[in-house]
Motif scaffolding. Sequence first.
Motif, PDB file in Angstrom:
ATOM      1  N   VAL A  47       0.857  -1.182   0.000  1.00  0.00           N
ATOM      2  CA  VAL A  47       0.000   0.000   0.000  1.00  0.00           C
ATOM      3  C   VAL A  47       0.898   1.240   0.000  1.00  0.00           C
ATOM      4  O   VAL A  47       1.857   1.312   0.768  1.00  0.00           O
ATOM      5  CB  VAL A  47      -0.931  -0.005   1.234  1.00  0.00           C
ATOM      6  CG1 VAL A  47      -1.691   1.306   1.359  1.00  0.00           C
ATOM      7  CG2 VAL A  47      -1.884  -1.183   1.172  1.00  0.00           C
ATOM      8  N   PRO A  48       0.610   2.219  -0.856  1.00  0.00           N
ATOM      9  CA  PRO A  48       1.458   3.416  -0.908  1.00  0.00           C
ATOM     10  C   PRO A  48       1.521   4.142   0.435  1.00  0.00           C
ATOM     11  O   PRO A  48       0.537   4.169   1.182  1.00  0.00           O
ATOM     12  CB  PRO A  48       0.769   4.305  -1.949  1.00  0.00           C
ATOM     13  CG  PRO A  48      -0.079   3.382  -2.756  1.00  0.00           C
ATOM     14  CD  PRO A  48      -0.475   2.268  -1.835  1.00  0.00           C
ATOM     15  N   GLN A  49       2.667   4.727   0.712  1.00  0.00           N
ATOM     16  CA  GLN A  49       2.845   5.477   1.946  1.00  0.00           C
ATOM     17  C   GLN A  49       1.859   6.636   1.993  1.00  0.00           C
ATOM     18  O   GLN A  49       1.657   7.327   0.998  1.00  0.00           O
ATOM     19  CB  GLN A  49       4.270   6.003   2.030  1.00  0.00           C
ATOM     20  CG  GLN A  49       4.593   6.677   3.337  1.00  0.00           C
ATOM     21  CD  GLN A  49       6.045   7.081   3.434  1.00  0.00           C
ATOM     22  OE1 GLN A  49       6.820   6.911   2.502  1.00  0.00           O
ATOM     23  NE2 GLN A  49       6.420   7.627   4.566  1.00  0.00           N
ATOM     24  N   GLY A  50       1.209   6.823   3.122  1.00  0.00           N
ATOM     25  CA  GLY A  50       0.251   7.904   3.291  1.00  0.00           C
ATOM     26  C   GLY A  50      -1.168   7.531   2.890  1.00  0.00           C
ATOM     27  O   GLY A  50      -2.098   8.289   3.118  1.00  0.00           O
ATOM     28  N   ALA A  51      -1.358   6.356   2.295  1.00  0.00           N
ATOM     29  CA  ALA A  51      -2.700   5.913   1.901  1.00  0.00           C
ATOM     30  C   ALA A  51      -3.442   5.382   3.116  1.00  0.00           C
ATOM     31  O   ALA A  51      -2.842   4.977   4.109  1.00  0.00           O
ATOM     32  CB  ALA A  51      -2.604   4.839   0.822  1.00  0.00           C
ATOM     33  N   THR A  52      -4.765   5.371   3.009  1.00  0.00           N
ATOM     34  CA  THR A  52      -5.612   4.852   4.081  1.00  0.00           C
ATOM     35  C   THR A  52      -6.222   3.536   3.625  1.00  0.00           C
ATOM     36  O   THR A  52      -6.864   3.481   2.581  1.00  0.00           O
ATOM     37  CB  THR A  52      -6.745   5.844   4.398  1.00  0.00           C
ATOM     38  OG1 THR A  52      -6.156   7.086   4.795  1.00  0.00           O
ATOM     39  CG2 THR A  52      -7.635   5.327   5.509  1.00  0.00           C
ATOM     40  N   VAL A  53      -5.987   2.472   4.387  1.00  0.00           N
ATOM     41  CA  VAL A  53      -6.560   1.164   4.064  1.00  0.00           C
ATOM     42  C   VAL A  53      -8.057   1.223   4.352  1.00  0.00           C
ATOM     43  O   VAL A  53      -8.479   1.634   5.427  1.00  0.00           O
ATOM     44  CB  VAL A  53      -5.885   0.039   4.877  1.00  0.00           C
ATOM     45  CG1 VAL A  53      -6.599  -1.285   4.682  1.00  0.00           C
ATOM     46  CG2 VAL A  53      -4.419  -0.081   4.498  1.00  0.00           C
ATOM     47  N   THR A  54      -8.860   0.829   3.355  1.00  0.00           N
ATOM     48  CA  THR A  54     -10.318   0.890   3.500  1.00  0.00           C
ATOM     49  C   THR A  54     -10.966  -0.489   3.580  1.00  0.00           C
ATOM     50  O   THR A  54     -12.149  -0.594   3.865  1.00  0.00           O
ATOM     51  CB  THR A  54     -10.945   1.671   2.341  1.00  0.00           C
ATOM     52  OG1 THR A  54     -10.582   1.044   1.101  1.00  0.00           O
ATOM     53  CG2 THR A  54     -10.477   3.118   2.343  1.00  0.00           C
ATOM     54  N   GLY A  55     -10.201  -1.538   3.314  1.00  0.00           N
ATOM     55  CA  GLY A  55     -10.761  -2.874   3.410  1.00  0.00           C
ATOM     56  C   GLY A  55      -9.788  -3.926   2.916  1.00  0.00           C
ATOM     57  O   GLY A  55      -8.757  -3.614   2.333  1.00  0.00           O
ATOM     58  N   SER A  56     -10.130  -5.171   3.189  1.00  0.00           N
ATOM     59  CA  SER A  56      -9.307  -6.280   2.717  1.00  0.00           C
ATOM     60  C   SER A  56     -10.190  -7.507   2.557  1.00  0.00           C
ATOM     61  O   SER A  56     -11.269  -7.595   3.150  1.00  0.00           O
ATOM     62  CB  SER A  56      -8.164  -6.573   3.696  1.00  0.00           C
ATOM     63  OG  SER A  56      -8.678  -6.988   4.938  1.00  0.00           O
ATOM     64  N   ARG A  57      -9.710  -8.427   1.741  1.00  0.00           N
ATOM     65  CA  ARG A  57     -10.409  -9.701   1.572  1.00  0.00           C
ATOM     66  C   ARG A  57      -9.368 -10.763   1.238  1.00  0.00           C
ATOM     67  O   ARG A  57      -8.363 -10.493   0.589  1.00  0.00           O
ATOM     68  CB  ARG A  57     -11.489  -9.612   0.504  1.00  0.00           C
ATOM     69  CG  ARG A  57     -10.984  -9.319  -0.888  1.00  0.00           C
ATOM     70  CD  ARG A  57     -12.139  -9.162  -1.885  1.00  0.00           C
ATOM     71  NE  ARG A  57     -11.633  -8.865  -3.207  1.00  0.00           N
ATOM     72  CZ  ARG A  57     -11.234  -7.681  -3.630  1.00  0.00           C
ATOM     73  NH1 ARG A  57     -11.300  -6.647  -2.798  1.00  0.00           N
ATOM     74  NH2 ARG A  57     -10.777  -7.502  -4.844  1.00  0.00           N
ATOM     75  N   CYS A  58      -9.620 -11.967   1.713  1.00  0.00           N
ATOM     76  CA  CYS A  58      -8.692 -13.068   1.488  1.00  0.00           C
ATOM     77  C   CYS A  58      -9.465 -14.297   1.036  1.00  0.00           C
ATOM     78  O   CYS A  58     -10.642 -14.459   1.366  1.00  0.00           O
ATOM     79  CB  CYS A  58      -7.925 -13.407   2.769  1.00  0.00           C
ATOM     80  SG  CYS A  58      -6.834 -12.098   3.353  1.00  0.00           S
TER      81      CYS A  58
END
Length: 87
Positions: A47-58
């Motif tokens: 994930v790029p530096q400064g970005a906000t993680v909004t979700g994930s799926r596996c």
Amino acid sequence: MTATMLRSLGGLAAVLLLGALPASAGSVTADSIIDQDSALQAATSQVPQGATVTGSRCQQIVTPGDSFRYRCSVEYTTSPPAAKPTP
């Protein structure tokens, strides 16, 4: 409305639009043969530096020989840098 008022409103609209630049969104995906946590960690590290993680799926993927592979995707958003005030 007079021409001066219309120009003032147009200038105000331009300032408001510049201040409301959209955030961009993206995602990264990574696989692991070890476990799901490893796949998630590998994706998160991209994930790029400064970005906000909004979700994930596996997901768990069955491969020949009854073994598994894990694939995780992480979604994120980035905001444009704030405008610096003019001195």
